[in-house]
Design a protein around this motif. Structure first.
Motif, PDB file in Angstrom:
ATOM      1  N   GLN A   2       0.854  -1.180   0.000  1.00  0.00           N
ATOM      2  CA  GLN A   2       0.000   0.000   0.000  1.00  0.00           C
ATOM      3  C   GLN A   2       0.897   1.240   0.000  1.00  0.00           C
ATOM      4  O   GLN A   2       1.931   1.273   0.657  1.00  0.00           O
ATOM      5  N   PRO A   3       0.485   2.280  -0.733  1.00  0.00           N
ATOM      6  CA  PRO A   3       1.335   3.466  -0.841  1.00  0.00           C
ATOM      7  C   PRO A   3       1.045   4.490   0.258  1.00  0.00           C
ATOM      8  O   PRO A   3      -0.040   4.548   0.811  1.00  0.00           O
ATOM      9  N   PHE A   4       2.060   5.285   0.558  1.00  0.00           N
ATOM     10  CA  PHE A   4       1.891   6.533   1.303  1.00  0.00           C
ATOM     11  C   PHE A   4       3.050   7.427   0.905  1.00  0.00           C
ATOM     12  O   PHE A   4       4.122   6.953   0.502  1.00  0.00           O
ATOM     13  N   ALA A   5       2.845   8.722   0.961  1.00  0.00           N
ATOM     14  CA  ALA A   5       3.859   9.671   0.499  1.00  0.00           C
ATOM     15  C   ALA A   5       5.161   9.493   1.263  1.00  0.00           C
ATOM     16  O   ALA A   5       5.170   9.469   2.494  1.00  0.00           O
ATOM     17  N   GLY A   6       6.251   9.352   0.536  1.00  0.00           N
ATOM     18  CA  GLY A   6       7.553   9.196   1.146  1.00  0.00           C
ATOM     19  C   GLY A   6       7.974   7.765   1.388  1.00  0.00           C
ATOM     20  O   GLY A   6       9.083   7.527   1.879  1.00  0.00           O
TER      21      GLY A   6
END
Length: 297
Positions: free
Chosen positions: A41-45
């Motif tokens: 899952q993505p998240f900024a950084g």
């Protein structure tokens, strides 16, 4: 006394200065699922590093007549970074060693870097920003012609099958869907490759690669995964002459075990077992042994 009085407000001011917060990848995305490279899952950084090792062999032709055996040990060094919550950028550099043996026992050996792959995964749908249950992503990228031409001791180029890549620019486009249901997670993806002409006028056939996977994670430190991987490949050609050998359908059943010895580290061990082989040209694919290490920085 005045020094003591001055020290108290200075100490309080230092404690009130905001510092950059750091959290593990699980805390940042709100999902405790152990994931291999490319399924997170993505998240900024978010920044992930991975090292995957694979070993396999392939035999073409009739034994004791015209059989050609290819063996490869490959290590993929990968990095993936999410500059935005909906975008993952990735790059993979393979380091390979190959051995090609003819029925006459003549052997060619090559080692070095293969064709690098770069790509982007754009998440076009998620049901919620934090701890999403459903994710849909579009994949786009290309294999780059980074593999050098390998020569033998006399300075002659090795045969095409012994080379570490096609040295062609091969764009790809795909679609993926992931869903997370408590201890269970599921993944479905399909990616199409459209190779261009590369070394010695060779062009690999267009292909479609699919994955359907289910994963059960009974505890926070380990999980088991079972996937069905498929490949549909068209005929290749050499300087315009069609070559159907190796084209057709190939499917694998892929069991894996994932283990997290410490926070933000995932170790994956597995095997891809060929269960359906409809390839042209009497091609026999061995099981593919694989092991990987993924680290979230």
């Amino acid at each position: 006394m005045w020094k003591s009085c001055l020290a108290v407000p200075l100490l309080l001011a230092a404690l009130l200065v905001p510092l950059e917060g750091r959290a593990c990848a699980t805390c940042a995305c709100g999902d405790p699922t152990l994931t291999s490279m490319g399924t997170e899952q993505p998240f900024a950084g978010r920044l992930r590093l991975a090292n995957q090792v694979r070993a396999w062999s392939l035999t073409t032709g009739q034994d004791a007549v015209d059989a050609v055996s290819l063996r490869e040990l490959r290590m993929d060094l990968s990095v993936a970074y999410a500059p935005l919550p909906w975008l993952f950028l990735s790059a993979t550099l393979p380091l390979q060693t190959r051995s090609l043996q003819q029925v006459s026992l003549a052997r060619e050996t090559a080692w070095g870097p293969g064709d690098m792959e770069v790509g982007a995964k754009v998440f076009v749908f998620r049901d919620r920003d934090f701890s999403a249950d459903h994710l849909i992503g579009v994949l786009a990228g290309a294999r780059l012609p980074t593999s050098p031409t390998v020569h033998d001791a006399e300075g002659r180029p090795l045969s095409l099958d012994a080379q570490l890549g096609t040295a062609s620019l091969d764009p790809y486009l795909g679609l993926s869907y992931s869903t997370f249901r408590g201890d269970w997670s599921f993944l479905a993806s399909a990616t199409g490759y459209l190779p261009t002409r590369g070394r010695e006028g060779f062009r690999a056939g267009a292909s479609l690669r699919t994955t359907f996977a289910a994963q059960l994670q009974p505890g926070p430190r380990w999980a088991v995964r079972l996937a069905v991987d498929g490949r549909l490949e068209g005929p290749s050609d050499l300087r315009g002459a069609a070559d159907p050998v190796g084209s057709g359908v190939l499917a694998f059943v892929s069991p894996d075990v994932l283990f997290s010895p410490v926070t933000d580290v995932v170790v994956e061990l597995g095997v891809r077992v060929p269960v359906l082989n409809l390839l042209q040209g009497n091609v026999r694919q061995s099981p593919i042994l694989q092991a990987s290490l993924v680290y979230d920085l």
